[in-house]
Design an enzyme around this catalytic site. Structure first.
Site, PDB file in Angstrom:
ATOM      1  N   LYS A 175      -2.237  15.876   0.909  1.00 33.64           N
ATOM      2  CA  LYS A 175      -1.783  17.197   2.563  1.00 33.64           C
ATOM      3  C   LYS A 175      -1.089  17.980   1.683  1.00 33.64           C
ATOM      4  CE  LYS A 175      -2.650  16.604   6.305  1.00 33.64           C
ATOM      5  NZ  LYS A 175      -4.221  16.777   7.840  1.00 33.64           N
ATOM      6  N   ASP A 209      -7.619   0.236   2.227  1.00 32.85           N
ATOM      7  CA  ASP A 209      -8.214  -0.525   3.223  1.00 32.85           C
ATOM      8  C   ASP A 209      -9.566  -0.171   4.009  1.00 32.85           C
ATOM      9  OD1 ASP A 209      -6.042  -2.140   2.512  1.00 32.85           O
ATOM     10  OD2 ASP A 209      -6.091  -2.441   4.897  1.00 32.85           O
ATOM     11  N   ASP A 215      -6.855  13.191   5.566  1.00 31.47           N
ATOM     12  CA  ASP A 215      -8.154  13.170   6.138  1.00 31.47           C
ATOM     13  C   ASP A 215      -9.562  13.686   6.203  1.00 31.47           C
ATOM     14  OD1 ASP A 215      -7.755  15.510   6.101  1.00 31.47           O
ATOM     15  OD2 ASP A 215      -6.697  16.551   8.121  1.00 31.47           O
ATOM     16  N   ASP A 231      -2.419   3.108  -0.211  1.00 30.03           N
ATOM     17  CA  ASP A 231      -2.351   2.308   0.859  1.00 30.03           C
ATOM     18  C   ASP A 231      -3.111   1.849   1.678  1.00 30.03           C
ATOM     19  OD1 ASP A 231      -1.609  -0.778   1.717  1.00 30.03           O
ATOM     20  OD2 ASP A 231       0.053  -0.232   2.142  1.00 30.03           O
ATOM     21  N   TYR A 269       6.957   4.818   0.150  1.00 27.98           N
ATOM     22  CA  TYR A 269       7.177   3.779   0.100  1.00 27.98           C
ATOM     23  C   TYR A 269       8.852   3.655  -0.917  1.00 27.98           C
ATOM     24  CZ  TYR A 269       3.225   1.971   2.639  1.00 27.98           C
ATOM     25  OH  TYR A 269       2.272   1.743   3.354  1.00 27.98           O
TER      26      TYR A 269
HETATM   27  C1  IPM Z   1      -0.695  -3.202  -0.223  1.00 29.61           C
HETATM   28  C2  IPM Z   1      -0.023  -4.374   0.528  1.00 29.61           C
HETATM   29  C3  IPM Z   1       1.156  -3.944   0.674  1.00 29.61           C
HETATM   30  C4  IPM Z   1       1.632  -2.782   0.668  1.00 29.61           C
HETATM   31  C5  IPM Z   1       2.108  -4.359   1.551  1.00 29.61           C
HETATM   32  C6  IPM Z   1       1.775  -6.299   1.717  1.00 29.61           C
HETATM   33  C7  IPM Z   1       3.552  -4.798   2.122  1.00 29.61           C
HETATM   34  O1  IPM Z   1      -0.962  -3.703   1.683  1.00 29.61           O
HETATM   35  O2  IPM Z   1      -0.643  -3.642  -1.364  1.00 29.61           O
HETATM   36  O3  IPM Z   1      -1.778  -2.329  -0.254  1.00 29.61           O
HETATM   37  O4  IPM Z   1       1.985  -2.250   1.430  1.00 29.61           O
HETATM   38  O5  IPM Z   1       2.158  -2.160  -0.399  1.00 29.61           O
HETATM   39 MN    MN Z   2      -1.663  -2.708   1.742  1.00 28.86          MN
END
Ligand code: IPM
Ligand code: MN
Length: 355
Positions: free
Chosen positions: A194, A254, A226, A250, A140
């Site tokens: 990785k 999730d 993975d 990130d 990022y």
């Molecule tokens: C997170 C979110 C952010 C990121 C987005 C909203 C830019 O997904 O904090 O995980 O990718 O970091």
């Molecule tokens: Mn996120």
């Protein structure tokens, strides 16, 4: 900060952000009253709506004002229609705040609370780990800086020795202060990468191993990303602390969220040497904004992390126990899609009543 006052800087954000932050401020007011703390709130605009009206994600001088507060609480930001010409979203604060405040460790606790059902067959008590996501470099860092033509686009993933060392050290320090993995009580830091494919990840792992050598009391292990995705679903009880590059963190956070009742259960702290701010790990969900549907727990637990970071452990415990009690005694229940059955405001009331 004086002993009995807490000055908070607050960014309400977009979409469901304002209602989540309202919920957190109500709970914080109750917690501070119970702990004889004076709460002062300074609002700072910011996010996609602010970008649309001003052309800037944050007002001038905002980072300096944020730094001066005792704590920073941020709601989710972003609106799908607010975009840069290259198609990426405008008004997201990740780049501005994470890089601007140099908050290099994104600390994301993933915990299954009593009374909550996750997407896997685990019991409360079996899932309780922390993902430490590197927050200032990785893939990022290429945000806004990749190269693209109509036919091809390229982003680069940066891993530095210094950037890796500080975030890995943060992960080990965290592990030292925790009780270990739910399955075996062993303090363990898992390096996720990785390194079998990319040099950048091989450097990440090399630095991890060096830092791990300084912590004889903490077990160190490696998993390819993975395989880690698989284990987070199949055997989450083995994890204590995981550390990884920005983009991997990130995504894998999730994955973890799905196992503990959804993104609405997951708080985070963006922690640096001289600043920290706290926010849900999810986005602003504009489609459910203003409808009393969002789960505010991610924002409430972010406020709890803020209190702990601001050296208010009694207030943090009180807030977290109130959230846990609201689920444990059935006052708050989630639907399959992660929204609370009785709505956002009912969750706030239930938690305030248990503070
Ligand atoms: C997170 C979110 C952010 C990121 C987005 C909203 C830019 O997904 O904090 O995980 O990718 O970091
Ligand atoms: Mn996120």
């Amino acid at each position: 900060m004086s002993d009995d006052a807490l000055e908070l800087a607050v960014i309400r954000g977009d979409g469901i952000g304002p209602e989540l932050v309202d919920s957190a401020l109500e709970v914080l007011a109750a917690v501070c009253a119970a702990e004889s703390l004076t709460l002062r709130v300074l609002d700072e605009p910011g996010g996609a709506a602010h970008y649309r009206s001003t052309g800037e994600p944050l007002p001038p001088g905002a980072l300096e004002r944020l730094r001066r507060a005792d704590g920073i609480l941020k709601g989710p930001v972003g609106l799908p229609e607010v975009r840069h010409p290259d198609g990426t979203e405008a008004g997201l604060l990740g780049g501005v705040m994470r890089i601007g405040l140099d908050t290099y460790a994104n600390v994301r606790p993933i915990r299954l609370l009593p009374g909550v059902t996750g997407a896997t067959r685990h019991e409360p008590g079996q899932i309780g780990y922390v993902i430490v996501r590197e927050n200032t470099e990785g893939l990022y860092l290429s945000r806004g800086a990749g190269v693209a033509t109509h036919h091809a686009a390229c982003d680069q993933l940066l891993v530095t020795r210094a950037g890796t060392e500080r975030v890995v050290r943060h992960a080990f320090e965290l592990a030292v202060g925790r009780a270990g993995a739910p399955s075996d009580g062993v303090s363990r830091v898992t390096c996720v990468d990785k390194s079998n494919v990319l040099r950048s990840f091989a450097l990440f792992r090399e630095v991890f191993d060096e830092v791990a050598g300084e912590y004889a009391e903490v077990a160190a292990e490696h998993l390819y990303a993975d395989a880690a995705a698989y284990e987070l679903v199949a055997r989450p009880e083995r994890f204590d602390v995981l550390v990884m590059e920005n983009f991997l963190g990130d995504i894998l956070s999730d994955v973890g969220a799905a196992t503990v009742g959804g993104l609405g259960m997951c708080p985070s702290g963006n922690i640096g040497a001289s600043a920290a701010y706290f926010e849900p790990i999810h986005g602003s969900a504009p489609s459910i904004a203003g409808r009393d549907l969002a789960n505010p727990v991610s924002q409430l637990l972010s406020a709890g992390m803020l209190l702990r970071h601001a050296q208010q452990p009694a207030a943090a415990d009180r807030l977290e126990r109130a959230v846990e009690a609201a689920f444990a005694d059935g006052a708050v229940r989630l639907r399959g899609d992660g929204t609370p059955e009785l709505g956002t405001r009912a969750v706030t009331r239930a938690v305030v009543a248990r503070v």
